[in-house]
Design an enzyme around this catalytic site. Structure first.
Site, short mmCIF file in Angstrom:
data_model
loop_
_atom_site.label_atom_id
_atom_site.label_comp_id
_atom_site.label_asym_id
_atom_site.label_seq_id
_atom_site.Cartn_x
_atom_site.Cartn_y
_atom_site.Cartn_z
N LYS A 41 -4.82 -8.60 -6.56
CA LYS A 41 -6.04 -8.78 -5.76
C LYS A 41 -7.15 -7.83 -6.24
O LYS A 41 -6.86 -6.68 -6.57
CB LYS A 41 -5.66 -8.45 -4.31
CG LYS A 41 -6.68 -8.82 -3.28
CD LYS A 41 -6.21 -8.40 -1.88
CE LYS A 41 -6.56 -6.96 -1.59
NZ LYS A 41 -6.73 -6.62 -0.19
N LYS A 43 0.82 -1.22 0.00
CA LYS A 43 0.00 0.00 0.00
C LYS A 43 0.85 1.27 0.00
O LYS A 43 0.46 2.27 -0.57
CB LYS A 43 -0.98 0.00 1.18
CG LYS A 43 -2.10 -1.01 0.99
CD LYS A 43 -3.31 -0.69 1.83
CE LYS A 43 -4.45 -1.64 1.47
NZ LYS A 43 -5.63 -1.46 2.28
N LYS A 51 -10.75 -2.33 -3.68
CA LYS A 51 -11.62 -1.14 -3.76
C LYS A 51 -10.90 0.02 -4.39
O LYS A 51 -11.50 0.86 -5.05
CB LYS A 51 -12.00 -0.70 -2.34
CG LYS A 51 -12.68 -1.70 -1.49
CD LYS A 51 -12.97 -1.04 -0.15
CE LYS A 51 -13.39 -2.04 0.89
NZ LYS A 51 -12.51 -2.02 2.07
#
Ligand code: AQP
Length: 334
Positions: free
Chosen positions: A198, A114, A201
């Site tokens: 993956k 991230k 969102k």
């Protein structure tokens, strides 16, 4: 055996098929088992570890509650609440961050993914996120935590933190060491555009995921455009190691129809992807459309959603405030 269940979902918008098949579907099954005590948390403190628009955050919190209820979680049976309104979570996170070790956190792959290349610019919250997650779970003496495969490492860290706290303060079994509940198969749903990433969102392209608010046409369109390869459908399960997009779509089909990947491969072996995609889109529409319609209906009744949270906060506070008081006593606070 009765289980104490705790899990959370970040209100960061675009809840998707990965969140549903990897986590929420499992929440519903656990909620339906009367032996279990379930707590499902809208983890808004986690959400702000990356920049959020305050107005959108409010909407996303309600949308997460609506998604829980629309998917089949009964707010009369399970506690549904927003994390930021139970202050023990923040207090617990601080105390546990003095127990957790830098070396443990440095190993967390989600932070690396991230934060990306520019780690220096990531928030401190994003780095210490797994410690807050540990506090979330440990405050409720959760025995089991249903999560997607991507959260496995954070769960292991939570177990390490609980054990270290119990050892450091010589309080055997005071913090319950929780077990992860991860779906055996298809615990990680991948992007429709790239079978090695993956489904998430925050991915910019909406075509990478099926949102739980998508309607029939959107689902059909996204599956039609989902990436595949030029070969016919795989003949053998072994081929899937090399054909990630086919593996992901067959995995989604298997999860929706409660079948094994091997059986799904056999059904569609040698067929064209277009034929398979039509059947897959129908399965998805059957599952997602009723949820999507119910979410939209529930979002029209903000008072009802806010009341669910208010009731949940009251119940969660009763449990968490007692535990944090005990933690403070053990640590030596007056
Ligand atoms: N692709 C996935 N496959 C299976 N499970 C998944 N989960 C998330 N993505 C997948 C599981 O959903 C639960 C809630 O996730 P979260 O709200 O905590 O956020 P996340 O894991 O960070 O989800 P995203 O979509 O990947 O969000 P962004 O893009 O913001 O990072 C968890 O149990 C998670 O395992």
């Amino acid at each position: 055996m009765s289980k104490k269940i705790f899990s959370g979902v970040q209100p960061t918008g675009n809840l998707h098929l990965g969140n549903y098949l990897g986590a929420i579907k499992n929440f519903v099954d656990l909620n339906n088992d009367n032996d279990n005590e379930c707590i499902f948390c809208v983890v808004d403190l986690h959400a702000i570890t990356t920049k959020q628009n305050p107005k959108e955050l409010k909407n996303n919190i309600r949308e997460t509650v609506a998604t829980f209820v629309a998917s089949g979680i009964d707010p009369k049976k399970s506690i549904i609440f927003n994390q930021s309104r139970v202050s023990a979570h923040s207090e617990g996170a601080w105390i546990l961050s003095c127990v957790a070790r830098m070396g443990w956190l440095n190993r967390m792959t989600q932070f690396k993914e991230k934060a990306g290349k520019d780690k220096e610019k990531a928030s401190i919250g994003l780095y210490s996120y797994p410690v807050l997650m540990a506090a979330d779970i440990l405050l409720y003496d959760a025995t089991h935590v249903p999560v997607g495969d991507d959260q496995k490492q954070h769960l292991e860290l939570c177990r390490d933190i609980a054990q270290k706290f119990n050892n450091d303060f010589e309080v055997d079994n005071f913090l319950q060491v929780p077990e992860p509940l991860i779906q055996k198969d298809f615990s990680r749903i991948m992007s429709l555009k790239d079978g090695s990433k993956k489904m998430s969102k925050s991915e910019l392209s909406d075509f990478s995921r099926i949102n739980l608010t998508d309607d029939r046409d959107q689902i059909m369109n996204k599956i039609k455009k989902a990436k595949t390869d030029p070969l016919p459908m795989p003949q053998d399960i072994k081929e899937l190691d090399e054909r990630l997009e086919a593996k992901n779509l067959l995995g989604i089909y298997s999860s929706l129809t409660n079948s094994t990947l091997k059986d799904s491969v056999e059904i569609f072996a040698g067929k064209n992807f277009s034929e398979f995609k039509e059947i897959l889109a129908d399965q998805l529409i059957n599952k997602i459309e009723p949820i999507s319609q119910e979410i939209k209906k529930l979002l029209g009744d903000k008072k009802y959603l806010d009341k669910i949270l208010l009731d949940g906060v009251e119940k969660a506070n009763l449990i968490a405030s007692k535990k944090i008081e005990r933690i403070k006593e053990i640590v030596g606070f007056l």
